[in-house]
Enzyme design. Structure first.
Site, short mmCIF file in Angstrom:
data_model
loop_
_atom_site.label_atom_id
_atom_site.label_comp_id
_atom_site.label_asym_id
_atom_site.label_seq_id
_atom_site.Cartn_x
_atom_site.Cartn_y
_atom_site.Cartn_z
N GLU A 58 -1.83 -73.71 -32.46
CA GLU A 58 -1.10 -75.01 -32.30
C GLU A 58 -2.36 -76.17 -32.55
O GLU A 58 -1.85 -77.14 -33.33
CB GLU A 58 -0.34 -75.24 -30.91
N CYS A 93 -1.72 -76.05 -24.69
CA CYS A 93 -1.50 -76.31 -25.97
C CYS A 93 -0.24 -77.09 -25.76
O CYS A 93 0.09 -78.09 -26.58
CB CYS A 93 -1.28 -75.02 -26.82
N ARG A 214 -15.82 -50.54 -44.42
CA ARG A 214 -16.72 -50.86 -45.40
C ARG A 214 -15.80 -51.09 -46.63
O ARG A 214 -16.55 -51.69 -47.73
CB ARG A 214 -17.40 -49.48 -45.58
N GLY A 303 -11.97 -35.22 -32.65
CA GLY A 303 -11.35 -34.00 -33.46
C GLY A 303 -10.33 -33.61 -32.55
O GLY A 303 -9.53 -34.36 -31.65
#
Length: 385
Positions: A58, A93, A214, A303
């Protein structure tokens, strides 16, 4: 404006939602929020929460309008989450909106965090017209990590695995790298928006993964890394200087949190590495500890044993499949022992994407209910890697 001259609230809220998404991965554990200011049918200010501790959406939108010389008095603000009404890292805000002379505020979703105060009530009390619920479901989807984190007190859990068509995540000699190729960028997208990535000690010792981002062209942040090292095998290698692991690279600018049942005293570790030794290494305890560390979302890339342990706590599952077959090999589900009558997991398919090479497939599944389940895993202690 529509044909009757009434503001098209959904149109402008969609723009605010697109802005909110830009903050994904940077604002955790705060919510990603976008804001748009409209006056006379023209957008005169836009903003989003850019990073944790920075100005809220805002205030960014109000500042944007001011920089461009626009008067916002009498304008309408579209914001994806209820404006805060408390002093945190930034002032409320609501105060900025009221002081600016904004006449109308359209809000997608109410803020579930009681700490944020009652922004809607404050705005209405000061004469601001408020409308709530425009594209509410879409807003909750963008901020799903935040909504679970502040209402349940646990991170949003996403499980990810890559498998051959016959359900194998590694061949018979445990080679598991990059089963999928073209869709690998989707994994990096997931890493970029989650606060942390979690793996087991076995994955660290066998694969020595980087677990960074990456393959994205856009701006991104590397996730923190969580290692489940119950017996201290990774820690022993670090302390004895017999192992150099990529995930500890300081260039990635992130934390590494290690869970272990072994207590190491007077051990010097880099300042970005934290060792946690809770009384119990149950999945629920681990998730609670991560929440206390400000981690609102965790991507499980471990895993088979880690995957099996976290399945009952998962909110989403990303399954990546390639047109490959190993035959003999390691299955992502091999630690589960479920009879056929109970084999249907409480997840629904939300999205399917086929790679351009038509040899890879991504399936996204969402839990039918957000309630934690104890099914599939009777012993909630961490599986030894």
């Amino acid at each position: 404006m529509n044909k009757l001259g009434v503001p098209n609230d959904e149109f402008y809220m969609k723009i605010a939602l697109r802005l909110a998404k830009k903050g994904l991965g940077f604002v955790n554990p705060n919510p990603p929020v976008g804001a748009v200011i409209v006056k006379g049918g023209n957008i005169i200010g836009k903003g989003y929460h850019t990073r944790f501790g920075a100005l809220h959406a805002e205030r960014e939108a109000l500042l944007d309008a001011k920089k461009n010389g626009f008067d916002v008095s009498g304008a309408t603000m579209y914001v994806t989450l209820e404006p805060c009404d408390h002093y945190g890292k930034t002032p409320p805000c609501t105060d900025a909106i009221i002081e600016s002379g904004i006449k109308r505020v359209v809000i997608a979703a109410k803020d579930p965090n009681p700490v944020s105060g009652d922004g809607i009530k404050k705005l209405m009390k000061n004469g601001t017209e408020v409308k709530v619920g425009v594209l509410e479901n879409e807003a909750k989807e963008v901020a799903k990590f935040f909504f679970k984190y502040v209402t349940i007190g646990l991170p949003y859990v996403t499980l990810k695995y890559a498998s051959t068509l016959d359900g194998k995540i590694a061949d018979k000699i445990a080679n598991s790298k990059w089963i999928t190729q073209e869709l690998r960028s989707e994994v990096h997208k997931l890493r970029s928006i989650h606060k942390a990535v979690l793996i087991g000690a076995e994955t660290v010792l066998k694969d020595n993964p980087m677990l960074n981002v990456r393959l994205l062209k856009r701006k991104f942040r590397n996730p923190d890394v969580v290692v489940l090292d119950e017996n201290g095998r990774v820690l022993k290698r670090i302390i004895s200087n017999t192992g150099k692991f990529e995930l500890f690279n300081p260039d990635y600018q992130r934390r590494v949190i290690i869970f272990s049942s072994n207590h190491y005293q007077n051990v010097e570790l880099p300042e970005y590495v934290k060792v946690k030794t809770p009384e119990s290494l149950s999945v629920e305890n681990i998730l609670k500890e991560l929440a206390r560390e400000g981690i609102d979302s965790v991507l499980i890339e471990g895993g088979a044993s880690v995957f099996s342990q976290f399945l009952p706590y998962a909110d989403e599952i990303y399954g990546f499949y390639a047109t490959k077959i190993f035959g003999k090999g390691k299955s992502i589900f091999e630690h589960l022992n479920i009879p056929i009558g109970e084999s249907e997991i409480p997840f629904e398919i939300q999205k399917i994407r086929i790679a351009k090479n038509r040899k890879e497939l991504m399936v996204v599944m969402r839990k039918c209910s957000q309630e934690l389940s104890s099914m599939y895993v009777k012993d909630t202690s961490m599986v030894k890697g």
